[in-house]
Write an enzyme that holds these catalytic residues in place. Structure first.
Site, PDB file in Angstrom:
ATOM      1  N   GLU A  76      16.374 -25.900  51.599  1.00  0.00           N
ATOM      2  CA  GLU A  76      16.541 -26.231  50.183  1.00  0.00           C
ATOM      3  C   GLU A  76      17.711 -27.193  49.980  1.00  0.00           C
ATOM      4  OE1 GLU A  76      16.927 -24.252  45.722  1.00  0.00           O
ATOM      5  OE2 GLU A  76      17.064 -22.948  47.489  1.00  0.00           O
TER       6      GLU A  76
ATOM      7  N   PHE B  43       5.759 -17.969  48.991  1.00  0.00           N
ATOM      8  CA  PHE B  43       4.865 -17.933  50.143  1.00  0.00           C
ATOM      9  C   PHE B  43       3.581 -18.697  49.809  1.00  0.00           C
ATOM     10  CE2 PHE B  43       6.430 -13.656  52.116  1.00  0.00           C
ATOM     11  CZ  PHE B  43       7.616 -14.279  52.477  1.00  0.00           C
TER      12      PHE B  43
ATOM     13  N   HIS C 108      16.276 -10.550  45.185  1.00  0.00           N
ATOM     14  CA  HIS C 108      15.129 -11.439  44.968  1.00  0.00           C
ATOM     15  C   HIS C 108      14.041 -10.694  44.201  1.00  0.00           C
ATOM     16  CE1 HIS C 108      12.250 -14.475  45.231  1.00  0.00           C
ATOM     17  NE2 HIS C 108      12.019 -14.536  46.541  1.00  0.00           N
TER      18      HIS C 108
ATOM     19  N   HIS D 215      17.004 -21.619  44.685  1.00  0.00           N
ATOM     20  CA  HIS D 215      16.128 -20.510  45.041  1.00  0.00           C
ATOM     21  C   HIS D 215      16.756 -19.618  46.108  1.00  0.00           C
ATOM     22  CE1 HIS D 215      12.415 -18.302  45.791  1.00  0.00           C
ATOM     23  NE2 HIS D 215      12.570 -18.534  47.085  1.00  0.00           N
TER      24      HIS D 215
ATOM     25  N   LYS E 237      20.777 -14.992  43.315  1.00  0.00           N
ATOM     26  CA  LYS E 237      20.145 -13.886  44.051  1.00  0.00           C
ATOM     27  C   LYS E 237      21.175 -13.109  44.868  1.00  0.00           C
ATOM     28  CE  LYS E 237      15.459 -15.811  44.466  1.00  0.00           C
ATOM     29  NZ  LYS E 237      15.684 -17.142  43.855  1.00  0.00           N
TER      30      LYS E 237
ATOM     31  N   CYS F 255       6.642 -16.170  44.785  1.00  0.00           N
ATOM     32  CA  CYS F 255       7.987 -16.118  44.196  1.00  0.00           C
ATOM     33  C   CYS F 255       8.257 -17.257  43.221  1.00  0.00           C
ATOM     34  CB  CYS F 255       9.034 -16.102  45.300  1.00  0.00           C
ATOM     35  SG  CYS F 255       8.836 -14.692  46.408  1.00  0.00           S
TER      36      CYS F 255
END
Length: 420
Positions: A319, A406, A345, A308, A340, A168
């Site tokens: 985050e 990831f 996403h 994010h 998002k 991502c």
């Protein structure tokens, strides 16, 4: 000994194909207005699926952009790439005569590549009793780097050309790479961005198996709810974002319109877990600190962070811990927003469209909102400006965009309001 003078890098073109708008203007206007893009999945029968909704691109007809014969040679993720790149290239005027195309490159990202192509071909393979009668375009439609190649072939761009894959964080990684190629003098301009088309049976089922997706089927419209106490996973999105990064003198010499300036970027790794972010956000903090250093600015110079934040219980909190650690006492003075909540996403394409949001924020001095957040989750600081509910006006001289993937990948970019 060679001395390298880093060149200035500016933004001269933008292109977007998103769940809330099929061009930059529509995307940005809907983002400011807090329009959500989630709805029931229309691409396949979801009866047996845990998640039955997504943020799909709407009203997309590929034949408005290319011949049907050409479209059939491309997976949906490449079609999306071509559309976003076309808007950006035309926006920047890079398709005009008299431009040295040997110094124009394409660095395009996709975390997954041709998921639909792979799924369809394997289903056909098994239904044919494993007789290997594959479509001759199976591999060219599948591979992640093909979008970069297709864009280059369309416009004759003969400079650097490759695909970045960091889950991502992929399209933000593409922006960082493009930025470095240009400021080191290895390209005059680069089409950078990313595209994804993961709303497929395998895509949804696979992320369901990871327990990453929201299953709020009875309230899909509000399922993407960053920082919220009842957040239960992200909403899958699809689409593409393209940004033309260009060397400043080259842009000025050809009379290009300049929309913003990229001043820094960084990439780090959590080195912690296969899918989870570090609980204290150590890798994210390191990335933000390195991006500030690369941009030669201090935390107090930053006005806006496009986070994010995907609406996962661990990720959202980690985050914010990283931001507080990196920005210290300045953190409450920042605007932070999670777009998002509107787009879903877009996986590897997320960074590109969120970078566009940052660039537009510096242009118009408007922070797009975080929607759907009704009650802050446990541990979410209450003294931060998370831009809840509606857009906010403020001077935005510098904006930062965070993306994490990831594998522990972190990529951060910094944009500045353009001043000649």
């Amino acid at each position: 000994m060679r001395t390298v003078t880093l060149k200035r890098v500016v933004v001269t073109g933008l292109g977007a194909l998103t769940p809330i708008g099929n061009d930059v203007e529509t995307f940005w206007n809907n983002l400011k207005a807090g329009v959500g893009g989630a709805g029931p999945i229309t691409k396949f029968d979801t009866t047996e699926f845990k998640t039955k909704f997504a943020c799909e691109v709407k009203g997309f007809d590929v034949e408005k952009y290319m011949e049907k014969k050409e479209a059939r040679k491309m997976d949906c993720f490449t079609q999306y790439a071509m559309v976003a790149a076309q808007e950006a290239v035309q926006h920047a005027g890079l398709d005009k005569e008299g431009i040295d195309k040997t110094k124009i490159g394409v660095i395009w990202a996709s975390g997954n590549g041709g998921m639909l192509t792979f799924e369809e071909q394997i289903v056909e393979f098994t239904q044919a009793n494993f007789v290997p009668k594959f479509n001759p375009f199976f591999i060219p439609k599948l591979i992640c780097d093909i979008a970069a190649g297709q864009i280059a072939m369309k416009y004759g761009f003969m400079g650097v050309n490759f695909c970045t894959v960091s889950a991502c964080a992929s399209s933000t990684s593409a922006l960082v790479d493009a930025f470095n190629y240009i400021r080191l003098g290895k390209a005059n301009a680069i089409v950078a961005g990313g595209s994804e088309a993961p709303v497929t049976r395998a895509g949804i089922a696979g992320f369901n198996a990871l327990k990453a997706l929201s299953t709020r089927n009875d309230d899909a419209e509000h399922a993407s709810r960053p920082f919220d106490a009842l957040r239960d996973g992200f909403v899958m999105g699809e689409g593409a974002g393209a940004i033309i990064l260009e060397e400043y003198e080259h842009a000025v010499a050809r009379g290009a319109t300049i929309y913003g300036e990229m001043i820094g970027g960084a990439m780090t790794c959590d080195a912690y877990h296969l899918t989870a972010t570090h609980p204290e956000g150590m890798g994210a903090r390191l990335g933000m600190e390195q991006a500030l250093e690369d941009a030669e600015i201090t935390p107090t110079d930053v006005d806006y962070i496009n986070s994010h934040t995907t609406s996962t219980p661990v990720g959202d909190l980690s985050e914010l811990k990283a931001i507080v650690a990196a920005f210290g006492d300045h953190t409450p003075k920042l605007n932070i927003s999670a777009t998002k909540s509107m787009t879903g996403h877009l996986l590897g394409a997320a960074g590109a469209i969120e970078a566009i949001a940052c660039i537009k924020a510096t242009q118009e001095d408007i922070i797009p909102p975080t929607i759907n957040t009704l009650s802050l989750g446990e541990g979410i600081p209450t003294n931060l400006n998370l831009t809840l509910g509606k857009a906010q006006q403020r001077v935005v001289n510098i904006a930062m965009s965070n993306t994490f993937g990831f594998g522990g990948h972190n990529a951060i970019v910094v944009f500045k309001k353009y001043k000649s």
